[in-house]
Design an enzyme around this catalytic site. Structure first.
Site, PDB file in Angstrom:
ATOM      1  N   PRO A  24       0.770  -1.247   0.000  1.00 59.65           N
ATOM      2  CA  PRO A  24       0.000   0.000   0.000  1.00 59.65           C
ATOM      3  C   PRO A  24       0.807   1.308   0.000  1.00 59.65           C
ATOM      4  O   PRO A  24       0.839   2.053   0.975  1.00 59.65           O
ATOM      5  CB  PRO A  24      -0.835  -0.129   1.267  1.00 59.65           C
ATOM      6  CG  PRO A  24       0.020  -0.932   2.190  1.00 59.65           C
ATOM      7  CD  PRO A  24       0.739  -1.918   1.308  1.00 59.65           C
ATOM      8  N   CYS A  25       1.395   1.624  -1.140  1.00 58.55           N
ATOM      9  CA  CYS A  25       2.142   2.881  -1.259  1.00 58.55           C
ATOM     10  C   CYS A  25       1.227   4.098  -1.138  1.00 58.55           C
ATOM     11  O   CYS A  25       1.692   5.193  -0.810  1.00 58.55           O
ATOM     12  CB  CYS A  25       2.925   2.917  -2.564  1.00 58.55           C
ATOM     13  SG  CYS A  25       1.967   2.537  -4.035  1.00 58.55           S
ATOM     14  N   HIS A  26      -0.068   3.918  -1.352  1.00 59.13           N
ATOM     15  CA  HIS A  26      -1.010   5.038  -1.229  1.00 59.13           C
ATOM     16  C   HIS A  26      -1.089   5.557   0.201  1.00 59.13           C
ATOM     17  O   HIS A  26      -1.551   6.667   0.433  1.00 59.13           O
ATOM     18  CB  HIS A  26      -2.398   4.647  -1.743  1.00 59.13           C
ATOM     19  CG  HIS A  26      -3.019   3.496  -1.026  1.00 59.13           C
ATOM     20  ND1 HIS A  26      -2.722   2.181  -1.343  1.00 59.13           N
ATOM     21  CD2 HIS A  26      -3.906   3.443  -0.006  1.00 59.13           C
ATOM     22  CE1 HIS A  26      -3.416   1.374  -0.544  1.00 59.13           C
ATOM     23  NE2 HIS A  26      -4.142   2.126   0.280  1.00 59.13           N
TER      24      HIS A  26
END
Length: 159
Positions: free
Chosen positions: A121-123
């Site tokens: 989850p880079c978001h």
């Protein structure tokens, strides 16, 4: 590598599997990829992604294999997986956690190179002061993912 495309609230989203794990995701339809899972691994990955996008699941259990990346990038990607659902960290906070407080920009580059966005989850990594900066899938998708997680986290906390 086998790609499968699924419809999602952030548009077409493709997931790649190889062997018994997910090895990539992409914020668009991969040309020629089917819209139905072609094997057990892609079926599980698609089911988990659909549950995530529907707000029914907050974690992924599918096996992930990261096909590339420097030692630093892999460390950033591992750190991403430790950020709880519905929460965020800044690029600087991730750099500090990795023992290099001056590496915020390098963390941003690693985020941009993440081969498995959403599942890794880079978001959940944002700019200083809560600014939404940079996202390989576009800021509109980042906002939708963060809003989804915030809404689901609040619903779970208050139910």
């Amino acid at each position: 590598m086998r790609w499968t495309v699924l419809d999602s609230p952030i548009g077409d989203f493709s997931v790649a599997t190889e062997g018994d794990s997910v090895c990539g995701t992409h914020f668009a339809a991969v040309a020629g990829a089917p819209r139905e899972p072609v094997d057990e691994v892609s079926e599980r990955a698609v089911a988990e992604l659909r549950a995530y996008f529907a707000g029914e699941s907050t974690e992924f259990g599918v096996s992930v294999t990261v096909p590339r990346g420097s030692e630093f990038e892999r460390a950033v990607w591992r750190e991403m997986t430790l950020i709880p659902y519905g929460e965020t960290l800044t690029y600087g906070e991730v750099a500090r956690r990795l023992g290099d407080p001056g590496a915020a920009r390098a963390v941003g580059v690693a985020c941009n190179r993440n081969p498995i966005p959403v599942i890794v989850p880079c978001h959940r990594i944002i700019g200083a002061g809560g600014k939404l900066v940079g996202f390989g899938g576009g800021l509109d998708r980042k906002v939708k993912l963060l809003e989804l997680e915030a809404r689901v986290a609040l619903q779970r906390a208050w139910s």
